[in-house]
Design a protein around this motif. Structure first.
Motif, PDB file in Angstrom:
ATOM      1  N   THR A  27       0.485  -1.100  -0.471  1.00 23.95           N
ATOM      2  CA  THR A  27       0.180   0.222  -0.333  1.00 23.95           C
ATOM      3  C   THR A  27       0.951   1.323   0.167  1.00 23.95           C
ATOM      4  O   THR A  27       1.781   1.191   1.072  1.00 23.95           O
ATOM      5  N   PHE A  42      -0.907  -1.014  -3.866  1.00 19.82           N
ATOM      6  CA  PHE A  42      -2.593  -0.767  -3.140  1.00 19.82           C
ATOM      7  C   PHE A  42      -2.637   0.297  -2.924  1.00 19.82           C
ATOM      8  O   PHE A  42      -1.847   1.096  -2.501  1.00 19.82           O
ATOM      9  N   LYS A  44      -5.102   4.550  -3.091  1.00 17.49           N
ATOM     10  CA  LYS A  44      -6.218   5.184  -2.771  1.00 17.49           C
ATOM     11  C   LYS A  44      -6.763   5.777  -4.682  1.00 17.49           C
ATOM     12  O   LYS A  44      -5.297   6.154  -4.911  1.00 17.49           O
ATOM     13  N   ASP A  64      -8.326   0.947  -3.760  1.00 15.03           N
ATOM     14  CA  ASP A  64      -8.785   1.298  -2.798  1.00 15.03           C
ATOM     15  C   ASP A  64      -9.737   2.258  -3.129  1.00 15.03           C
ATOM     16  O   ASP A  64      -9.578   4.094  -3.470  1.00 15.03           O
ATOM     17  N   SER A  65     -11.421   2.274  -2.128  1.00 18.49           N
ATOM     18  CA  SER A  65     -12.367   3.782  -2.350  1.00 18.49           C
ATOM     19  C   SER A  65     -11.902   4.895  -1.231  1.00 18.49           C
ATOM     20  O   SER A  65     -12.323   5.902  -0.874  1.00 18.49           O
ATOM     21  N   ALA A 102     -12.110  -1.698  -4.799  1.00 17.14           N
ATOM     22  CA  ALA A 102     -13.234  -1.315  -3.542  1.00 17.14           C
ATOM     23  C   ALA A 102     -14.214  -1.222  -3.502  1.00 17.14           C
ATOM     24  O   ALA A 102     -14.374   0.040  -4.956  1.00 17.14           O
ATOM     25  N   THR A 156     -17.462  -5.931  -0.336  1.00 10.97           N
ATOM     26  CA  THR A 156     -16.720  -6.367   1.037  1.00 10.97           C
ATOM     27  C   THR A 156     -18.141  -6.512   1.810  1.00 10.97           C
ATOM     28  O   THR A 156     -18.840  -6.275   2.148  1.00 10.97           O
ATOM     29  N   GLY A 186     -14.002  -8.749  -0.425  1.00 11.81           N
ATOM     30  CA  GLY A 186     -13.379  -7.128   0.534  1.00 11.81           C
ATOM     31  C   GLY A 186     -13.545  -8.050   2.011  1.00 11.81           C
ATOM     32  O   GLY A 186     -14.670  -8.280   2.293  1.00 11.81           O
ATOM     33  N   GLY A 188     -13.363  -6.303   5.532  1.00 13.35           N
ATOM     34  CA  GLY A 188     -13.400  -5.487   6.335  1.00 13.35           C
ATOM     35  C   GLY A 188     -13.350  -4.946   7.706  1.00 13.35           C
ATOM     36  O   GLY A 188     -13.933  -5.662   7.993  1.00 13.35           O
ATOM     37  N   PHE A 216      -7.900  -6.513   4.270  1.00 14.89           N
ATOM     38  CA  PHE A 216      -7.770  -5.128   3.794  1.00 14.89           C
ATOM     39  C   PHE A 216      -6.597  -4.194   5.127  1.00 14.89           C
ATOM     40  O   PHE A 216      -7.264  -4.899   6.450  1.00 14.89           O
ATOM     41  N   ASP A 234      -3.365  -6.439   1.143  1.00 17.40           N
ATOM     42  CA  ASP A 234      -2.194  -5.716   1.645  1.00 17.40           C
ATOM     43  C   ASP A 234      -2.014  -4.419   2.798  1.00 17.40           C
ATOM     44  O   ASP A 234      -2.708  -5.065   4.370  1.00 17.40           O
TER      45      ASP A 234
END
Length: 283
Positions: A27, A42, A44, A64-65, A102, A156, A186, A188, A216, A234
């Motif tokens: 990440t 990974f 955002k 990633d969102s 995501a 997720t 996913g 979370g 995550f 990640d």
């Protein structure tokens, strides 16, 4: 212009799905790293969307969102699903095909829901129930999938206990989403517990349903404990690790918390601790 293509969601009839070795994403918030290394990264989506021009990826990456930051700062999503889909299309077209992205899910950590302070971070709180977070997570996935079935947006699971994660899984199933047929699911709200017995129980229970889980924010202890049960994970742990140590020899910055050399060396040390048959042979 490269167009996203739908990915197979089910194994051919009569052919059992085989478990693949885990892919370990590094990440980072440095978007230009995608053109510097073939190691899986990974990032955002916001790190791409703020740029006028985007680098082309050399290797695999996932998106990633940015849900944790959104809910931490605002207690809600400030980007609409349509805006997010537009961002993902631009990333795909300019940076290159990503492994998956995501959804705009709703984490269930206590600080996210109730608000509070964690070090320098202030959480405004959503002040909603876990059940409502789960409902919004599932509904957002359904909306994103209906808007962009060609994009690799993953479902997720959210919760805090095994029964709650099972409830979230059942919400997807009732909505017609066969999670066992999804390439990635996913997991979370477990990063702070990923090395604990409770975290291991959650991963074990969900993996028993045949889900190909992405963890995550997993760290080395969590990966060592349950990495063999996950499709991918990640980690940004390398950055905090570097922040507490002097820079690498010959490096002039204060520390290596934003340094690709340190990040890659850290990732390799983690990989060396994982049985080779449990880890994808990538970069």
């Amino acid at each position: 212009m490269t167009q996203p293509t739908p990915i197979r969601r089910e194994a051919p009839s009569g052919v059992p799905a085989q478990r693949k070795p885990m892919r370990f994403y590094l990440t980072t918030h440095k978007r230009h790293w995608v053109r510097l290394t073939g190691v899986p990264l990974f990032l955002k989506s916001e790190h791409f969307t703020v740029a006028r021009t985007l680098p082309q990826a050399l290797g695999p990456y996932a998106v990633d969102s940015g849900g944790f930051s959104e809910l931490q700062r605002h207690g809600r999503w400030t980007r609409t699903p349509r805006q997010y889909v537009q961002d993902l299309r631009r990333i795909w077209e300019c940076v290159g095909p990503y492994d998956w992205a995501a959804g705009q899910d709703w984490m269930c950590e206590d600080l996210i829901i109730h608000g509070g302070q964690a070090g320098p971070l202030h959480f405004v709180g959503t002040h909603l129930s876990i059940a409502e977070h789960q409902r919004r997570t599932v509904n957002n996935f359904l909306e994103l999938r209906s808007m962009a079935p060609d994009l690799r947006i993953i479902p997720t699971l959210q919760g805090t206990t095994v029964p709650e994660y099972e409830q979230c899984r059942e919400l997807y199933e009732r909505a017609g989403v066969n999670l066992a047929a999804e390439p990635v699911v996913g997991l979370g709200s477990v990063c702070r517990r990923q090395s604990t017995r409770e975290g291991a129980e959650i991963v074990t229970a969900l993996a028993a349903h045949g889900l190909r889980l992405h963890g995550f924010g997993f760290k080395t202890l969590g990966i060592a404990r349950v990495g063999h049960l996950m499709a991918s994970a990640d980690s940004l742990a390398w950055s905090s690790h570097a922040r507490r140590r002097p820079p690498l020899p010959g490096h002039t910055h204060k520390n290596c918390a934003n340094c690709i050399d340190y990040a890659l060396a850290w990732r390799q040390r983690v990989i060396n601790q994982i049985p080779s048959n449990d880890l994808e042979a990538a970069a």
